[in-house]
Design a protein around this motif. Structure first.
Motif, mmCIF file in Angstrom:
data_model
loop_
_atom_site.group_PDB
_atom_site.id
_atom_site.type_symbol
_atom_site.label_atom_id
_atom_site.label_comp_id
_atom_site.label_asym_id
_atom_site.label_seq_id
_atom_site.Cartn_x
_atom_site.Cartn_y
_atom_site.Cartn_z
ATOM 1 N N THR A 61 0.838 -1.188 0.000
ATOM 2 C CA THR A 61 0.000 0.000 0.000
ATOM 3 C C THR A 61 0.877 1.244 0.000
ATOM 4 O OG1 THR A 61 -1.590 -1.195 1.387
ATOM 5 C CG2 THR A 61 -1.890 1.184 1.187
ATOM 6 N N PRO A 62 0.598 2.232 -0.858
ATOM 7 C CA PRO A 62 1.312 3.510 -0.760
ATOM 8 C C PRO A 62 0.758 4.335 0.394
ATOM 9 C CG PRO A 62 -0.237 3.539 -2.610
ATOM 10 C CD PRO A 62 -0.338 2.184 -1.999
ATOM 11 N N VAL A 63 1.633 4.848 1.235
ATOM 12 C CA VAL A 63 1.202 5.664 2.379
ATOM 13 C C VAL A 63 2.138 6.857 2.528
ATOM 14 C CG1 VAL A 63 0.130 3.769 3.670
ATOM 15 C CG2 VAL A 63 2.543 4.241 4.000
ATOM 16 N N GLY A 64 1.582 7.970 2.985
ATOM 17 C CA GLY A 64 2.400 9.124 3.325
ATOM 18 C C GLY A 64 3.134 8.870 4.628
ATOM 19 N N TYR A 65 4.263 9.548 4.807
ATOM 20 C CA TYR A 65 5.013 9.366 6.044
ATOM 21 C C TYR A 65 5.537 10.698 6.554
ATOM 22 C CZ TYR A 65 9.499 9.953 3.622
ATOM 23 O OH TYR A 65 10.561 10.477 2.922
ATOM 24 N N LEU A 66 5.927 10.688 7.825
ATOM 25 C CA LEU A 66 6.539 11.843 8.472
ATOM 26 C C LEU A 66 7.940 11.469 8.936
ATOM 27 C CD1 LEU A 66 3.586 12.914 10.815
ATOM 28 C CD2 LEU A 66 4.181 13.942 8.625
ATOM 29 N N PRO A 67 8.957 12.276 8.650
ATOM 30 C CA PRO A 67 10.271 12.034 9.248
ATOM 31 C C PRO A 67 10.163 12.092 10.772
ATOM 32 C CG PRO A 67 10.439 13.604 7.441
ATOM 33 C CD PRO A 67 8.968 13.431 7.725
ATOM 34 N N ASP A 68 11.032 11.346 11.443
ATOM 35 C CA ASP A 68 10.975 11.324 12.909
ATOM 36 C C ASP A 68 12.367 11.293 13.516
ATOM 37 O OD1 ASP A 68 9.297 11.348 15.265
ATOM 38 O OD2 ASP A 68 9.902 9.267 15.608
ATOM 39 N N GLY A 69 13.293 12.018 12.906
ATOM 40 C CA GLY A 69 14.615 12.138 13.500
ATOM 41 C C GLY A 69 15.672 11.257 12.889
ATOM 42 N N GLY A 70 15.285 10.345 12.002
ATOM 43 C CA GLY A 70 16.273 9.518 11.330
ATOM 44 C C GLY A 70 16.253 8.068 11.736
ATOM 45 N N GLU A 71 15.866 7.776 12.980
ATOM 46 C CA GLU A 71 15.848 6.395 13.446
ATOM 47 C C GLU A 71 14.609 5.650 12.976
ATOM 48 O OE1 GLU A 71 18.347 4.941 15.023
ATOM 49 O OE2 GLU A 71 19.453 6.827 14.849
ATOM 50 N N ARG A 72 13.556 6.392 12.672
ATOM 51 C CA ARG A 72 12.310 5.770 12.259
ATOM 52 C C ARG A 72 11.498 6.788 11.477
ATOM 53 N NH1 ARG A 72 9.044 5.546 18.107
ATOM 54 N NH2 ARG A 72 8.573 7.777 18.194
ATOM 55 N N VAL A 73 10.452 6.305 10.803
ATOM 56 C CA VAL A 73 9.484 7.182 10.166
ATOM 57 C C VAL A 73 8.111 6.852 10.731
ATOM 58 C CG1 VAL A 73 10.836 7.431 8.056
ATOM 59 C CG2 VAL A 73 9.126 5.602 8.206
ATOM 60 N N LEU A 74 7.192 7.800 10.596
ATOM 61 C CA LEU A 74 5.840 7.626 11.127
ATOM 62 C C LEU A 74 4.838 7.574 9.990
ATOM 63 C CD1 LEU A 74 5.872 10.244 14.054
ATOM 64 C CD2 LEU A 74 6.569 7.836 14.122
ATOM 65 N N VAL A 75 3.870 6.666 10.105
ATOM 66 C CA VAL A 75 2.748 6.603 9.169
ATOM 67 C C VAL A 75 1.459 6.681 9.974
ATOM 68 C CG1 VAL A 75 3.970 5.352 7.373
ATOM 69 C CG2 VAL A 75 2.805 4.068 9.166
ATOM 70 N N ILE A 76 0.426 7.229 9.364
ATOM 71 C CA ILE A 76 -0.834 7.492 10.063
ATOM 72 C C ILE A 76 -1.956 6.720 9.394
ATOM 73 C CG2 ILE A 76 -2.492 9.284 10.725
ATOM 74 C CD1 ILE A 76 -0.180 11.263 10.807
ATOM 75 N N ALA A 77 -2.665 5.926 10.192
ATOM 76 C CA ALA A 77 -3.724 5.052 9.666
ATOM 77 C C ALA A 77 -5.042 5.811 9.585
ATOM 78 C CB ALA A 77 -3.859 3.807 10.541
ATOM 79 N N SER A 78 -5.066 6.839 8.741
ATOM 80 C CA SER A 78 -6.238 7.709 8.693
ATOM 81 C C SER A 78 -7.389 7.114 7.902
ATOM 82 C CB SER A 78 -5.861 9.059 8.082
ATOM 83 O OG SER A 78 -5.562 8.908 6.708
ATOM 84 N N ALA A 79 -7.069 6.398 6.807
ATOM 85 C CA ALA A 79 -8.097 5.911 5.877
ATOM 86 C C ALA A 79 -9.031 7.056 5.488
ATOM 87 C CB ALA A 79 -8.886 4.749 6.475
ATOM 88 N N ALA A 80 -8.480 8.278 5.387
ATOM 89 C CA ALA A 80 -9.238 9.475 5.017
ATOM 90 C C ALA A 80 -10.434 9.719 5.937
ATOM 91 C CB ALA A 80 -9.708 9.391 3.566
ATOM 92 N N GLY A 81 -10.285 9.305 7.201
ATOM 93 C CA GLY A 81 -11.363 9.532 8.164
ATOM 94 C C GLY A 81 -12.485 8.511 8.114
ATOM 95 N N ALA A 82 -12.241 7.364 7.482
ATOM 96 C CA ALA A 82 -13.264 6.308 7.416
ATOM 97 C C ALA A 82 -13.548 5.767 8.817
ATOM 98 C CB ALA A 82 -12.794 5.187 6.503
ATOM 99 N N PRO A 83 -14.712 5.133 9.010
ATOM 100 C CA PRO A 83 -15.070 4.639 10.346
ATOM 101 C C PRO A 83 -14.202 3.480 10.832
ATOM 102 C CG PRO A 83 -16.773 4.087 8.735
ATOM 103 C CD PRO A 83 -15.818 5.009 8.054
ATOM 104 N N LYS A 84 -13.537 2.773 9.914
ATOM 105 C CA LYS A 84 -12.708 1.637 10.302
ATOM 106 C C LYS A 84 -11.252 1.888 9.935
ATOM 107 C CE LYS A 84 -16.353 -1.857 9.755
ATOM 108 N NZ LYS A 84 -16.739 -3.124 9.065
ATOM 109 N N HIS A 85 -10.356 1.255 10.708
ATOM 110 C CA HIS A 85 -8.933 1.342 10.388
ATOM 111 C C HIS A 85 -8.662 0.712 9.024
ATOM 112 C CE1 HIS A 85 -8.268 2.718 14.385
ATOM 113 N NE2 HIS A 85 -8.368 1.541 14.985
ATOM 114 N N PRO A 86 -7.642 1.189 8.318
ATOM 115 C CA PRO A 86 -7.294 0.568 7.034
ATOM 116 C C PRO A 86 -6.788 -0.861 7.229
ATOM 117 C CG PRO A 86 -5.626 2.167 7.683
ATOM 118 C CD PRO A 86 -6.755 2.322 8.651
ATOM 119 N N ALA A 87 -6.902 -1.650 6.170
ATOM 120 C CA ALA A 87 -6.511 -3.058 6.259
ATOM 121 C C ALA A 87 -5.046 -3.214 6.642
ATOM 122 C CB ALA A 87 -6.794 -3.749 4.923
ATOM 123 N N TRP A 88 -4.165 -2.332 6.122
ATOM 124 C CA TRP A 88 -2.745 -2.481 6.430
ATOM 125 C C TRP A 88 -2.461 -2.330 7.914
ATOM 126 C CZ3 TRP A 88 -0.450 1.646 8.771
ATOM 127 C CH2 TRP A 88 -0.916 2.931 8.504
#
Length: 277
Positions: free
Chosen positions: A45-72
């Motif tokens: 799945t393609p997902v947007g990410y946020l840098p987090d200092g270099g040790e890790r990156v962050l992804v957000i399970a928004s599903a565009a505000g859908a009522p359920k979490h995305p499958a991933w």
């Protein structure tokens, strides 16, 4: 199966080394592959990410505000070992769902950088999860030669620096927390890249190609100058109420020096690296 829109992005991402057009042009994007919680089938799945200092990156399970979490998200909760493609490297990562204050601080940073995340949260009663992806295993760049690998890495720095320049220029009177993190992540990445070159590639080339001494000496001087610029940028960022105009000035100084350095390094070293390969 992935929908047609996602599949098109995946194919474009892989064909263009992380670059895509359309609504995601210029965005920070990665490909996340998880294992189906029920099927056991690997899904990308393609997902947007946020840098987090270099040790890790962050992804957000928004599903565009859908009522359920995305499958991933359900998949990585069942099996947190995932694969990440960033356009240059493909690596194995451990997914950790952030909880409590840590989640709230990360999500607040995201909202400050892009209010669209808040709009997604307003559409749903669920608390939108934030997931950290930390690399646990990886390999060399996805390239056919050492010269291509060098250019891919350089282009990734060029894209991120251009994105940060735009973000700082559009930041208004204050510099947001996520933008600071973006800048500091770039600084750490450049420092690590140059440290690896200084300790590995440059000594190896010097031993194999004594005639390269003047080129390597110039590159070493440029590394030191860039290190000084990175240190100054980090100093400006660390101050209370960092002035965006001052930060932008330092970013532009870094960009000018780095672009010239990367161009010269590619001009001088890629023919030798590919010839050696």
């Amino acid at each position: 199966m992935p929908n047609d829109f996602n599949q098109q992005i995946i194919e474009e991402f892989r064909a263009n080394r992380g670059r895509v057009g359309g609504p995601f042009e210029g965005a920070r994007l990665l490909l996340l592959t998880t294992t189906g919680a029920r099927s056991g089938v690997r899904r990308t799945t393609p997902v947007g990410y946020l840098p987090d200092g270099g040790e890790r990156v962050l992804v957000i399970a928004s599903a565009a505000g859908a009522p359920k979490h995305p499958a991933w998200f359900h998949n990585l909760r069942a099996d947190p070992r995932v694969t990440v493609e960033d356009g240059v490297f493909t690596y194995e990562a451990e997914a950790v769902v952030l909880e409590g204050d840590e989640r709230d601080r990360a999500f607040a940073r995201a909202v400050e950088a892009d209010p669209g995340w808040a709009a997604y949260q307003d559409r749903t009663t669920r608390v939108i999860p934030v997931v950290a992806l930390r690399q646990v295993a990886g390999g060399p760049p996805e390239a056919s030669s050492w010269g291509e690998a060098l250019r891919l890495i350089h282009d990734a720095f060029r894209r991120e620096l251009a994105l940060i320049r735009r973000e700082v220029a559009a930041s208004g009177p204050g510099l947001g927390a996520q933008l600071r993190v973006n800048c500091l992540t770039l600084c750490r990445g450049l420092h690590q890249h140059h440290t690896h070159e200084d300790a590995g590639m440059f000594p190896a080339l010097a031993a194999q190609h004594p005639g390269l001494a003047p080129v390597l000496e110039r590159l070493d001087r440029e590394h030191q100058k860039i290190a000084d610029l990175l240190e100054e940028l980090q100093r400006v960022l660390s101050g209370e109420g960092a002035d965006p105009k001052t930060v932008l000035s330092e970013v532009e100084r870094l960009a000018d020096e780095l672009e010239a350095h990367l161009d010269y390094e590619e001009e001088q070293l890629i023919p030798i690296l590919d010839g050696a390969a």
